[in-house]
Scaffold this active site. Structure first.
Site, PDB file in Angstrom:
ATOM      1  N   PHE A   1      -5.267  -6.945  29.798  1.00 17.64           N
ATOM      2  CA  PHE A   1      -5.609  -8.358  29.607  1.00 17.64           C
ATOM      3  C   PHE A   1      -5.468  -8.762  28.137  1.00 17.64           C
ATOM      4  CE2 PHE A   1      -8.537  -6.957  33.179  1.00 17.64           C
ATOM      5  CZ  PHE A   1      -7.587  -7.223  34.157  1.00 17.64           C
TER       6      PHE A   1
ATOM      7  N   GLU B   1      -9.690 -14.468  28.493  1.00 20.94           N
ATOM      8  CA  GLU B   1      -9.151 -13.669  27.388  1.00 20.94           C
ATOM      9  C   GLU B   1      -8.440 -14.531  26.348  1.00 20.94           C
ATOM     10  OE1 GLU B   1      -8.517 -13.107  30.620  1.00 20.94           O
ATOM     11  OE2 GLU B   1      -9.788 -11.348  30.998  1.00 20.94           O
TER      12      GLU B   1
ATOM     13  N   SER C   1     -18.099  -1.942  30.370  1.00 20.94           N
ATOM     14  CA  SER C   1     -16.910  -1.083  30.473  1.00 20.94           C
ATOM     15  C   SER C   1     -16.275  -0.790  29.124  1.00 20.94           C
ATOM     16  CB  SER C   1     -15.849  -1.742  31.362  1.00 20.94           C
ATOM     17  OG  SER C   1     -16.355  -1.932  32.650  1.00 20.94           O
TER      18      SER C   1
ATOM     19  N   ARG D   1     -13.463   5.293  24.639  1.00 20.73           N
ATOM     20  CA  ARG D   1     -14.224   4.040  24.525  1.00 20.73           C
ATOM     21  C   ARG D   1     -15.648   4.301  24.029  1.00 20.73           C
ATOM     22  NH1 ARG D   1     -15.751   2.440  30.793  1.00 20.73           N
ATOM     23  NH2 ARG D   1     -15.557   4.539  31.633  1.00 20.73           N
TER      24      ARG D   1
ATOM     25  N   ARG E   1     -10.353   4.989  29.546  1.00 23.66           N
ATOM     26  CA  ARG E   1     -11.546   4.946  30.391  1.00 23.66           C
ATOM     27  C   ARG E   1     -12.121   6.335  30.646  1.00 23.66           C
ATOM     28  NH1 ARG E   1     -13.433   6.007  35.429  1.00 23.66           N
ATOM     29  NH2 ARG E   1     -11.548   7.179  35.863  1.00 23.66           N
TER      30      ARG E   1
ATOM     31  N   HIS F   1      -9.207   1.083  28.653  1.00 20.14           N
ATOM     32  CA  HIS F   1      -8.516   1.284  29.926  1.00 20.14           C
ATOM     33  C   HIS F   1      -6.992   1.267  29.769  1.00 20.14           C
ATOM     34  CE1 HIS F   1     -12.612   0.645  31.030  1.00 20.14           C
ATOM     35  NE2 HIS F   1     -12.384   0.814  32.321  1.00 20.14           N
TER      36      HIS F   1
END
Lengths: 277, 318
Positions: free
Chosen positions: B85, B60, B39, B12, B169, B111
């Site tokens: 999501f 979302e 994040s 990320r 992550r 993630h």
């Protein structure tokens, strides 16, 4: 733009309804009720308010009209053909293999701004267009037509929050408030009242209009344009199946097409209405 | 290369850097985020280009359809959230608002996989490769490390159409180099070998490298392919490996059903049938724990890849 001749537009509304019924009859399937209920909403927009040019469907500075309730596309196809976006003969191929007129609208057909059919997505797309237009300082307005049943979808309210958060006064939502959905009366399927207050609570300016009165709709479009700092919703009170006595307010006509005898009977009714104008 | 000495960076982070670079190059790049701005590293872009960043709240479905609106206006939106999501909650919005219109939206799912760790099953995306690759016109990229993630981000912006980028992550070893060529849809052969071919993506490329070392000590020459683009899949490299090695192992931090291994098996089964052993999560949800523990628990470590390779080789001999 000056207001068009209301009588001429009323005549056109009847012609559009006849086209819708012919398309559906030839297709043998499709959504009669919700197509007939939005005819005046579309005509007041396309023949009065919408800044658009059928000869330049990709014109960057055009206003956008998004049909979020995609199942009512026969009405939009008919109005687009009347405006000259594509030849009227194409209407008779609705829902048939090889036709550009898909059962639910597909992006790419001139005048069709978005694919739709899965309900509840149009208002979010409208917000994206409006935000991008603001970035580029494009003076455009974005109209998004939804069904009242469609607003059962949670995404509509996510989008409602986005539009008010970003103060998208270039967004105008229109609700075809015909009070019926597939399973029955909206208030019985999933209570939606008080409807205008819901939108107001979400930070919108709400206007109620007679969805079959062209002047009332034009007034509403004008008023919406004057609202600054927040988005506007026009709740257009309509009759599902408007114009044909045996289709009006009949829940079973949501998703079916008229058979030959029904089609002929409906055209007869509409021709009589035309004579009375 | 010993794993301990390698630089450890989450993919990320590579994405975040790529996004900032893109933001400086192209004013049409905009970023949307569904409340996971730090994040997903979208905050790095937000800091540099606040006018082109749009917070969408925990919504979302709204975010991906809004991104479609931006794309309709000629923008290049990157819409960022966790993989679960993005791919699950907003699947229909991605299908209808984005892919059916072939819109230029970049879907960024961080993630991915069990390396999410302690947050557990609800936050560990194990299905995105499957869910995204079955959508017509979608490109799916799973970078192996942060360097590749940055290149993938920049490459994704050049593709006209929807792209899904799967990121992780946890910090992972940087195994690719700046000078390595990254081309969407073109796999990179990291090790040559004729006994068995190991295809991997994401963090599993590093596990597979270790597996190759294990196998080499046993006298087995494994070919290692970093197939960073599960779709469009590099059929040429897959079929060449099938023909030249006669045994394939696939390694993914993802369910083995319909995902990365399946994509390879589809190619092999149709055009050059050889045994395909899949290493991945076997029809179950994730769990809370530390990434390394979870890799061992779910049987997707280097030793598991090596074991699958031995089995695949045995099958070809039978």
């Amino acid at each position: 733009m000056g207001r068009p001749d209301i009588l001429e537009l009323k005549k056109r509304a009847i012609e559009v309804r006849k086209d819708i019924l012919k398309m559906l009859n030839l297709a043998g399937s499709g959504h009669s009720g919700g197509s007939l209920s939005i005819v005046e909403i579309l005509l007041a927009l396309y023949y009065y308010k919408l800044k658009a040019d059928p000869k330049r469907p990709g014109w960057k500075e055009r206003d956008r009209f998004l049909l979020s309730k995609g199942h009512a596309c026969p009405a939009l196809y008919a109005v687009l053909a009347h405006k000259g976006y594509f030849p009227k003969e194409e209407l008779w191929g609705l829902r048939k293999l090889g036709s550009r007129l898909q059962g639910h609208p597909q992006f790419g057909l001139p005048g069709i701004e978005i694919s739709s059919g899965s309900l509840g997505q149009g208002l979010s797309i409208a917000n994206g267009i409006a935000l991008a237009a603001r970035l580029d300082k494009l003076p455009i307005r974005v109209y998004c037509l939804m069904g009242d049943g469609e607003t059962n979808e949670g995404q509509v309210w996510e989008a409602a929050m986005t539009a008010s958060h970003y103060k998208l006064d270039n967004v105008c939502a229109i609700i075809d408030f015909n009070k019926l959905q597939i399973d029955g009366f909206c208030c019985e399927v999933k209570g939606v009242m008080p409807y205008a207050d819901k939108w107001r609570d979400f930070g919108w300016h709400a206007i109620e209009a007679d969805g079959h009165d062209l002047a009332s709709l034009m007034d509403a479009y004008d008023a919406a344009e004057k609202v600054k700092g927040k988005p506007t919703v026009i709740i257009a009170h309509t009759i599902k199946g408007k114009g044909v006595s045996f289709i009006e307010n009949r829940v079973e006509w949501h998703g079916i097409a008229p058979k030959k005898d029904e089609y002929e009977k409906a055209v007869k009714e509409l021709d009589e209405a035309l004579k009375k104008l | 290369m010993s794993k301990e000495k390698m630089e450890m960076v989450p993919t990320r982070d590579g994405f975040g850097k790529g996004l900032v670079e893109l933001g400086g190059q192209d004013k049409d790049v905009v970023v949307l985020s569904a409340d996971l701005t730090d994040s997903t590293r979208a905050n790095w872009f937000k800091k540099e280009f606040p006018d082109r960043f749009f917070g969408m709240g925990v919504a979302e479905q709204d975010m991906f359809s809004t991104a479609a609106g931006f794309a309709l206006m000629g923008k290049v939106p990157f819409a960022c959230t966790f993989g679960v999501f993005a791919s699950g909650r907003a699947w229909d919005q991605i299908r209808v608002s984005i892919a059916y219109m072939h819109l230029n939206v970049k879907i960024v799912g961080t993630h991915g996989g069990i390396s999410v760790g302690p947050d557990g099953a609800t936050h560990q995306a194990l299905e995105e490769i499957a869910l995204m690759r079955i959508i017509p016109s979608m490109t799916v990229i799973v970078p192996a490390d942060a360097v590749e993630a940055k290149k993938a981000t920049i490459a994704a912006a050049k593709i006209k159409g929807p792209v899904y980028i799967r990121l992780g992550r946890a910090p992972v070893p940087v195994i690719t180099r700046q000078e390595d060529v990254f081309e969407v849809g073109r796999a990179n052969v990291l090790r040559e070998g004729e006994d068995v071919a190991i295809f991997a993506c994401g963090q599993m490329v590093c596990e597979a490298l270790t597996a190759c070392d294990i196998l080499e000590k046993e006298g087995v020459k494994a070919r290692l392919i970093n197939l960073h683009t599960p779709k469009p899949i590099d059929k040429e490299t897959v079929l060449k490996a099938a023909k030249e090695t006669g045994a394939i192992v696939t390694a993914e931090e993802h369910t083995v059903m319909g995902g990365f291994g399946s994509a390879i098996a589809e190619v092999v089964a149709g055009d050059s049938p050889v045994p395909v052993k899949m290493v991945g999560v076997k029809d179950r949800f994730g769990l809370s724990g530390e990434p390394d523990e979870l890799f061992a628990y779910f049987g997707i470590k280097a030793k598991d890849i090596a074991a699958a390779a031995r089995e695949a080789i045995k099958m070809k001999k039978e």
